[in-house]
Design a protein around this motif. Structure first.
Motif, mmCIF file in Angstrom:
data_model
loop_
_atom_site.group_PDB
_atom_site.id
_atom_site.type_symbol
_atom_site.label_atom_id
_atom_site.label_comp_id
_atom_site.label_asym_id
_atom_site.label_seq_id
_atom_site.Cartn_x
_atom_site.Cartn_y
_atom_site.Cartn_z
ATOM 1 N N ALA A 9 38.182 -59.309 -76.919
ATOM 2 C CA ALA A 9 39.474 -59.710 -77.303
ATOM 3 C C ALA A 9 39.319 -60.878 -78.263
ATOM 4 O O ALA A 9 38.327 -61.555 -78.293
ATOM 5 C CB ALA A 9 40.434 -60.056 -76.181
ATOM 6 N N ALA A 65 43.322 -57.137 -77.999
ATOM 7 C CA ALA A 65 41.811 -56.447 -77.718
ATOM 8 C C ALA A 65 41.581 -55.437 -78.839
ATOM 9 O O ALA A 65 42.272 -54.608 -79.202
ATOM 10 C CB ALA A 65 41.870 -55.785 -76.345
ATOM 11 N N TRP A 122 43.482 -56.965 -70.367
ATOM 12 C CA TRP A 122 43.916 -56.249 -71.435
ATOM 13 C C TRP A 122 44.324 -54.789 -71.176
ATOM 14 O O TRP A 122 45.309 -54.253 -72.232
ATOM 15 C CB TRP A 122 42.818 -56.173 -72.544
ATOM 16 C CG TRP A 122 42.917 -57.831 -73.077
ATOM 17 C CD1 TRP A 122 41.799 -58.589 -72.937
ATOM 18 C CD2 TRP A 122 43.684 -58.364 -73.701
ATOM 19 N NE1 TRP A 122 41.726 -59.822 -73.238
ATOM 20 C CE2 TRP A 122 42.926 -59.593 -74.074
ATOM 21 C CE3 TRP A 122 44.714 -58.062 -74.458
ATOM 22 C CZ2 TRP A 122 43.571 -60.411 -74.978
ATOM 23 C CZ3 TRP A 122 45.486 -58.923 -75.287
ATOM 24 C CH2 TRP A 122 45.065 -60.439 -75.601
#
Ligand code: SF4
Length: 511
Positions: free
Chosen positions: A314, A320, A383
């Motif tokens: 990320a 990300a 994420w």
């Protein structure tokens, strides 16, 4: 070597973290920043350039006609020019420099901008690369749009909560003191963080007491190893000082040795000789350069018919851009270089998720066991959940964003395995058990040696930059790094299953 600290002009960075830096800066003033330090400075310059490009040049429709922006160039007269710009009642001043004295200490301060507020007072504004506020329902912070700095005299309320950073607090408190000297302090300071479009305000009096305390600290007379040493320009001077006295922080950095210091143990040898069980055994392992030891004789690693190793990359908090997967034969990167926060990132995540769930379903249909692995699930979980939330309901052709509950079901299932957790249960290491320590012990080595999290942040900026040759190199580097992180996780699993050959049993000393 003695240093006359009364001659030292303190900077805000001297007031947080290692105070010995100030001593070394005085002794070795011409030392170049470390490569990580240079990269950090480069990122900060880029952040400032982004912000300065957003700042207003002229009044907009409906604003009073008079608007004066003064950009102070770097140079010896910057402090004088700042006072001149204030005297000219400029609406917006950039490149500000202040000097001042607080008690015995003199200090030097750069402030990115000053914006004129109601009653002719000024708001100091700093730019940073961390997050300075996060959205939160029910919370409230005063903010101004970056494009309106110096034009909007009154901030508006936004549902955000401040994130505190000591260094920001000190910079803004010093700026408030300098402005108070010329009776122009608004009582507020402001920071622009990763979201360059918003300027968040906070009262500048809350850090004044802490600032006084920090300014009065007497610098230490010898170094102590801390986390910052890894990227500090003075390490080549401090390391021999630490080694000469066998300083315990060489093994236990920061405050981790505090309880031993309280027992009168100040050296690594002292800790080994104290025979305190695991801490002494680990100190011996550190001295003998043994990176990993087994906690017990028998080790285990969960295996499956279909094994997928996953690693996410990320960029700061922005998104990300790379989901790397390795199935034991092939590394497959789901990657976007098209910027973060929009459909390119959403689609990339949807493609990764679809691929992963298809592999899971195929395994189930074939009656095979399935497991996905990572090394420390924190980033991947953050994420996966964050992407499901940020791109909720989106569909890109055959690829759709999963519902948050779907992601939750997967990451709480027995098919999602955090190898770091398993490693910590069974192994121990004097320098911790990060993948960069354990995988080499398992015989795995990265093609991109010396690449780490901070380097990857730097490389990402280049990878999406305008220099196409440099971007191609950075992209290849990031894919290599990510692919090797996935392969390294697989290597650790196989090594653990084999009983971690080469790692001695804790307490048994040398291999
Ligand atoms: S190398 Fe470490 S101890 Fe030395 S000045 Fe830098 S941060 Fe401080």
């Amino acid at each position: 070597m003695g240093a006359n600290f009364e001659e030292l002009e303190l900077q805000p960075t001297d007031l947080v973290g290692c105070r010995y830096r100030q001593v070394q800066r005085h002794r070795y003033p011409d030392t170049e920043p470390s490569s990580v330090g240079q990269q950090r400075a480069g990122r900060l310059r880029a952040a400032r350039a982004e912000v300065f490009a957003l700042l207003p040049q002229a009044p907009a429709l409906g604003d009073p006609k008079k608007f004066l922006r003064i950009d102070i160039p770097d140079g010896e007269s910057a402090e004088f020019d700042t006072l001149e710009a204030l005297a000219a009642e400029a609406d917006l001043i950039t490149g500000v420099v202040f000097r001042g004295r607080s008690g015995e200490s003199s200090w030097y301060l750069e402030v990115d901008a000053l914006a004129r507020m109601a009653h002719g007072t000024y708001l100091p504004v700093i730019v940073s690369n961390h997050r300075v506020a996060r959205p939160r329902e029910g919370a409230s912070m005063l903010a101004i749009s970056t494009t309106r700095l110096g034009l909007a005299r009154k901030p508006t309320e936004l549902p955000y909560q401040q994130r505190h950073h000591a260094i920001d607090g000190y910079r803004l408190s010093l700026a408030a003191r300098a402005l108070a000297e010329v009776e122009l302090d608004s009582g507020w300071g402001a920071a622009i963080g990763q979201d360059r479009t918003k300027v968040f305000l906070a009262p500048s009096n809350t850090h004044q007491q802490a600032l006084d305390a920090a300014l009065q600290v007497t610098p230490p007379t010898q170094p102590r190893r801390v986390k910052e040493c890894d990227s500090c320009r003075y390490w080549s001077f401090c390391a021999p000082e630490l080694e000469a006295v066998d300083e315990i922080s060489l093994f236990l950095s920061g405050d981790r040795a505090q309880s031993y210091r309280e027992q009168g143990i100040h050296t690594v040898t002292g800790l080994i000789d104290a025979a305190l069980g695991e801490p002494s055994a680990l100190a011996r392992a550190w001295r003998d350069e043994i990176p990993v030891l087994r906690r017990r004789a028998q080790l285990q690693a969960p295996r499956a018919d279909v094994e997928i190793d996953i690693d996410v990359e990320a960029y700061l908090d922005q998104g990300a851009y790379l989901w790397g997967v390795f199935d034991g034969r092939e590394y497959l990167p789901f990657v976007t270089w098209e910027g973060l926060g929009g459909d390119a990132e959403g689609e990339n995540f949807a493609r990764f998720w679809t691929w992963l769930m298809q592999r899971r379903e195929q395994a189930a249909a074939a009656g095979e066991s399935f497991a996905a692995y990572c090394y420390s699930a924190h980033g991947e979980n953050h994420w996966m959940l964050g992407s499901a939330r940020r791109f909720a309901g989106k569909r890109y052709g055959d690829h759709r964003i999963p519902a948050e509950d779907e992601v939750r079901e997967f990451i709480s299932s027995a098919q999602w395995i955090d190898m770091f957790r398993l490693v910590k249960e069974q192994l121990v290491g004097p320098g911790g058990l990060g993948l960069k320590i354990v995988a080499p012990a398992a015989g795995f080595h990265w093609a991109e040696a010396g690449f780490d999290g901070e380097e990857s942040v730097h490389a990402y900026r280049i990878a999406v930059g305008e220099d196409s040759a440099a971007a191609a190199r950075a992209r290849a580097q990031l894919l290599s790094y990510n692919g090797d992180d996935c392969r390294a996780t697989a290597a650790v699993r196989a090594w653990l299953e084999a009983g971690a050959p080469g790692a001695p049993l804790l307490g048994e000393g040398r291999r």
